[in-house]
Write an enzyme that holds these catalytic residues in place. Sequence first.
Site, PDB file in Angstrom:
ATOM      1  N   GLU A 159      -5.704  -2.405  12.790  1.00 18.46           N
ATOM      2  CA  GLU A 159      -5.381  -3.266  11.655  1.00 18.46           C
ATOM      3  C   GLU A 159      -6.307  -4.477  11.587  1.00 18.46           C
ATOM      4  O   GLU A 159      -6.689  -4.905  10.494  1.00 18.46           O
ATOM      5  CB  GLU A 159      -3.914  -3.710  11.728  1.00 18.46           C
ATOM      6  CG  GLU A 159      -2.910  -2.572  11.810  1.00 18.46           C
ATOM      7  CD  GLU A 159      -3.068  -1.513  10.727  1.00 18.46           C
ATOM      8  OE1 GLU A 159      -3.557  -1.840   9.623  1.00 18.46           O
ATOM      9  OE2 GLU A 159      -2.700  -0.349  10.978  1.00 18.46           O
TER      10      GLU A 159
ATOM     11  N   HIS B 247      -9.639  -3.544  10.069  1.00 20.85           N
ATOM     12  CA  HIS B 247      -9.575  -3.391   8.617  1.00 20.85           C
ATOM     13  C   HIS B 247     -10.028  -4.657   7.884  1.00 20.85           C
ATOM     14  O   HIS B 247     -10.347  -4.588   6.693  1.00 20.85           O
ATOM     15  CB  HIS B 247      -8.146  -3.068   8.190  1.00 20.85           C
ATOM     16  CG  HIS B 247      -7.855  -1.607   8.064  1.00 20.85           C
ATOM     17  ND1 HIS B 247      -8.673  -0.723   7.391  1.00 20.85           N
ATOM     18  CD2 HIS B 247      -6.790  -0.866   8.489  1.00 20.85           C
ATOM     19  CE1 HIS B 247      -8.150   0.487   7.422  1.00 20.85           C
ATOM     20  NE2 HIS B 247      -7.013   0.433   8.082  1.00 20.85           N
TER      21      HIS B 247
ATOM     22  N   GLU C 113       0.847  -1.188   0.000  1.00 25.88           N
ATOM     23  CA  GLU C 113       0.000   0.000   0.000  1.00 25.88           C
ATOM     24  C   GLU C 113       0.888   1.245   0.000  1.00 25.88           C
ATOM     25  O   GLU C 113       1.831   1.317   0.775  1.00 25.88           O
ATOM     26  CB  GLU C 113      -0.904   0.023   1.238  1.00 25.88           C
ATOM     27  CG  GLU C 113      -1.911   1.153   1.183  1.00 25.88           C
ATOM     28  CD  GLU C 113      -2.885   1.165   2.369  1.00 25.88           C
ATOM     29  OE1 GLU C 113      -3.674   2.117   2.456  1.00 25.88           O
ATOM     30  OE2 GLU C 113      -2.846   0.237   3.198  1.00 25.88           O
TER      31      GLU C 113
ATOM     32  N   GLU D  21      -9.835   4.269   6.060  1.00 25.04           N
ATOM     33  CA  GLU D  21      -9.019   4.741   7.178  1.00 25.04           C
ATOM     34  C   GLU D  21      -9.815   5.540   8.198  1.00 25.04           C
ATOM     35  O   GLU D  21      -9.726   5.307   9.398  1.00 25.04           O
ATOM     36  CB  GLU D  21      -7.824   5.543   6.661  1.00 25.04           C
ATOM     37  CG  GLU D  21      -6.832   4.718   5.846  1.00 25.04           C
ATOM     38  CD  GLU D  21      -6.240   3.546   6.620  1.00 25.04           C
ATOM     39  OE1 GLU D  21      -6.406   3.476   7.859  1.00 25.04           O
ATOM     40  OE2 GLU D  21      -5.619   2.679   5.986  1.00 25.04           O
TER      41      GLU D  21
ATOM     42  N   MET E 255       0.321  -2.564   8.762  1.00 24.09           N
ATOM     43  CA  MET E 255      -0.387  -2.751   7.495  1.00 24.09           C
ATOM     44  C   MET E 255      -1.330  -3.931   7.604  1.00 24.09           C
ATOM     45  O   MET E 255      -0.952  -4.993   8.090  1.00 24.09           O
ATOM     46  CB  MET E 255       0.632  -2.963   6.371  1.00 24.09           C
ATOM     47  CG  MET E 255       0.004  -3.216   5.012  1.00 24.09           C
ATOM     48  SD  MET E 255      -1.012  -1.808   4.476  1.00 24.09           S
ATOM     49  CE  MET E 255      -2.190  -2.673   3.442  1.00 24.09           C
ATOM     50  N   GLU E 256      -2.556  -3.743   7.099  1.00 25.84           N
ATOM     51  CA  GLU E 256      -3.649  -4.683   7.343  1.00 25.84           C
ATOM     52  C   GLU E 256      -3.765  -5.796   6.319  1.00 25.84           C
ATOM     53  O   GLU E 256      -4.845  -6.370   6.148  1.00 25.84           O
ATOM     54  CB  GLU E 256      -4.978  -3.908   7.378  1.00 25.84           C
ATOM     55  CG  GLU E 256      -5.452  -3.378   6.025  1.00 25.84           C
ATOM     56  CD  GLU E 256      -5.032  -1.957   5.722  1.00 25.84           C
ATOM     57  OE1 GLU E 256      -5.657  -1.304   4.873  1.00 25.84           O
ATOM     58  OE2 GLU E 256      -4.069  -1.492   6.372  1.00 25.84           O
ATOM     59  N   ASN E 257      -2.692  -6.171   5.625  1.00 24.63           N
ATOM     60  CA  ASN E 257      -2.765  -7.225   4.618  1.00 24.63           C
ATOM     61  C   ASN E 257      -3.642  -8.382   5.093  1.00 24.63           C
ATOM     62  O   ASN E 257      -3.534  -8.834   6.231  1.00 24.63           O
ATOM     63  CB  ASN E 257      -1.371  -7.770   4.315  1.00 24.63           C
ATOM     64  CG  ASN E 257      -0.330  -6.684   4.241  1.00 24.63           C
ATOM     65  OD1 ASN E 257      -0.333  -5.871   3.348  1.00 24.63           O
ATOM     66  ND2 ASN E 257       0.568  -6.674   5.221  1.00 24.63           N
TER      67      ASN E 257
ATOM     68  N   GLY F 107       3.128   2.484  10.608  1.00 27.10           N
ATOM     69  CA  GLY F 107       2.952   1.853  11.901  1.00 27.10           C
ATOM     70  C   GLY F 107       2.633   0.383  11.747  1.00 27.10           C
ATOM     71  O   GLY F 107       3.174  -0.461  12.459  1.00 27.10           O
TER      72      GLY F 107
END
Length: 881
Positions: free
Chosen positions: A303, A306, A126, A325, A268-270, A266
């Site tokens: 996260e 998300h 991202e 977000e 990432m919500e993969n 900080g």
Amino acid sequence: MRAEDPRPILLKDYAPPAFLIEDVRLEIDLDPATTRVRATLKMRRNPDAPRGPLILNGQKLALHEVAIDGEMLSGNAYQTDSEHLTIPDAPDGAFTLEILTSCGPEANTQLLGLYLSSGIYCTQCEAEGFRRITYYLDRPDVMAVFTTRIIADQKFAPVLLSNGNLTASGKLPGNKHFAEWHDPFPKPSYLFALVAGDLAHVEDKFVTQSGREVTLRIFVERGNEDRCAYAMEALKRSMRWDEEVFGREYDLDIFMIVAVSAFNMGAMENKGLNVFNDKYILARPDTATDADYAAIEAIIAHEYFHNWTGNRITCRDWFQLCLKEGLTVFRDQEFTADMRSRAVKRISDVRLLRSHQFPEDQGPLAHPVRPDSYIEINNFYTATVYEKGAELVRMIHTLAGPKRFRKGMDIYFERHDGEAATVENFLDALADGAKLDLTQFRRWYSQAGTPEVLVSGRYDTARQTYTLKISQVCAATPGQKLKEPYHIPIAVGLVGPDGKDMALQLDDEEKAKGTTRVLNLTERTQTFRFHNVEEKPVPSLLRGFTAPVTLSANLKERDWVFLMTHDSDPFNRWEASQRYASGLLISLVEALQAGTRLRKGEAFAEMTRKLLADKKLDPDFVAQMIQLPGEQTIAQLIRENVDVDAIHEAREHLRLSIAGAIKDELLAAYRRQRIEGPYSPDASHAGRRALRNICLSYLAILPGSDGVALAARHFAEADNMTDQIAALGVLVNIDCPEREEALAAFYDQWKDDHLVMDKWLAIQATSSLPGTLDNVNRLLRHPAFTIRNPNKVRALITSFATANQVRFHAADGAGYALVADKVLELDSLNPQVAARLLGAFKSWRQFAPKRRALMSKQLARIAGVEGISRDVFEIATKTLA
């Protein structure tokens, strides 16, 4: 604009993709210098888009093969440039495209795409990093099912992770092995993740509300397993809360988190494989502060949330970034409020909004929550998109109420699961579920700026009515000169002379309805009249901060003093204390500039005395109440010809006056809040430490050696990082031998822990002492610092530039020059981090003429550099405009 300057991307130019990708199979053979990626894409033309060539995104890739339906394409059947792979004559029906490329992870200092750091392969896709892994339609509205086969040296990378569920693994010739992961949920490429390396993990289980067992794993560098317990418990709390409050259940068999030390963000919500900056995972009482624990809990929740607001429903394009977000920030704020103190959380969120987002709205970088254009999307991960975006969702929650808001969210999930949605989709669902007309409210998403709400109150003794006249204005922002009226919900109460809330009865109401009412300001000016008001009240305005606005009211200093003692709304009680203190500090600045007598703030000292004696109050709330507004807050309120030196002197004068007036009470509270027994990061203990440490900060500045000795003893006796760093933070601002002794002792104790060393760097960078700039220059050459690691840059350089107003804004401009030099040095290594550091100059126009000239000189120097990145170019040119 010069011909070679990057051109903006516009929201109005959005067009659906010419092709769609339904299924992706990746085979990634990891190698530090040359990682080979074979991508097999099942594609078809989009019937809703005009016919055109197939244009795939790609950056910094070596292309080896291209085939369609098994037939290799010759070189004249496609073209490549630095950004694209173009196939002019792609088939009209469904087809399979196979591409073989290679990339170099160890040379990737931008930490975008696939990179290698500290022996760990990691991805960050991202917003537009996947195009650095393979050629692809790298945009959020192209969603596909991914299967990923990872191949690596078994000794170097025994752990191989990607999205979804593990479906196969095994050994291969040449000491290699593989793992295959399948994610059954279609996702855009920005949610792809891969991590490989020699990692340890801790494991737990979670049983969903429907009875499914989910495996939970947190992967860390070996030796850090004992610092994961709190993160794991926070994850389980998040999963349960999302089920109970939003009805959202996790959907895969496994949920994984990986903590890495080199990361631009900080976290990432993969999908199914969250990648975290390790500072937001690793915690032990001796290495992490209460603030660290709170941040870990909040960011893990963010996260995880998300998974539904960002992954299952993603955004159609990057202009809709607030859709995932802002909404998810609102959700994590509510989670923290339920886990901790709702009042303190609201105060904390508003502090952040005012310190980061309000200046954005008031400066050259102002943009709507949904921007109209951008040059580099990485520059729009801003406080406006995140924090103001969350406030917009909160306003709808206020207008709807919890039950109707939940119904609207349920409709949103039902309608758009598996889709790439827009802000309009979100607002339509909430309007339908909550039975709200949000037509006017949509302006919040398209208009930049912070509205100012002006309130005047008038009491009619004879008629026993109290009338509020409320107006709204919004200043011009870049590209938006005139603003249409917003829909602004304003919660109000009336506080009687006895300090109690009055019952509220508006026009056309037969009887009173509660003591707090939400007034809907939808016109430029409206009047609201309350009846049966037997005595003249003091209005409590914008309770709970129900809208992201600035408030101007015809209240006197005595009214703020009254409210900070009596207001039943905890946020407004805190707000009154800040209003009083801010007005006092501004008057002190004016007095210093005029050479007149300085006031001592007796009312604030008296309030502090009473709060410290009230054992019924939450200590954390008391700590918030007695903390003076920061120097940047006062600068922001003054706004023009800001004198940073006078602000610093005024605030130090007031702190010293308060400490001197209530020394005995501060010392008694400091002693009373001492906690015996083992450390706990829970809200109760954290609140007691917060109050104790702010009492210490007041006591330490008193003349004589008692305060310094107290701080030195506090440092030496600390059995947790919260107390140790609090004492160091006090000593670092005092020119005394104990300062250097504490810094040296801290370094000797923690020199082998990179996260604690970040605290050591940051605390020195924020010292108000005159030699700080020279010390920062020395620390730039210290072994604890490297400019290649974003955490180190944020700890030392960003802390100096954004959290040390008096030294960054030194009159000779040396602070500006240092930061500008580092922006340019970073630009060739990591433009994303460089652009964020450059944001320290965003408010340059508010300072006095000499400082304005020095700052604009550095901005012009940066903007004029040939070959500068799009990230830095956009921030520099917009800031100067």
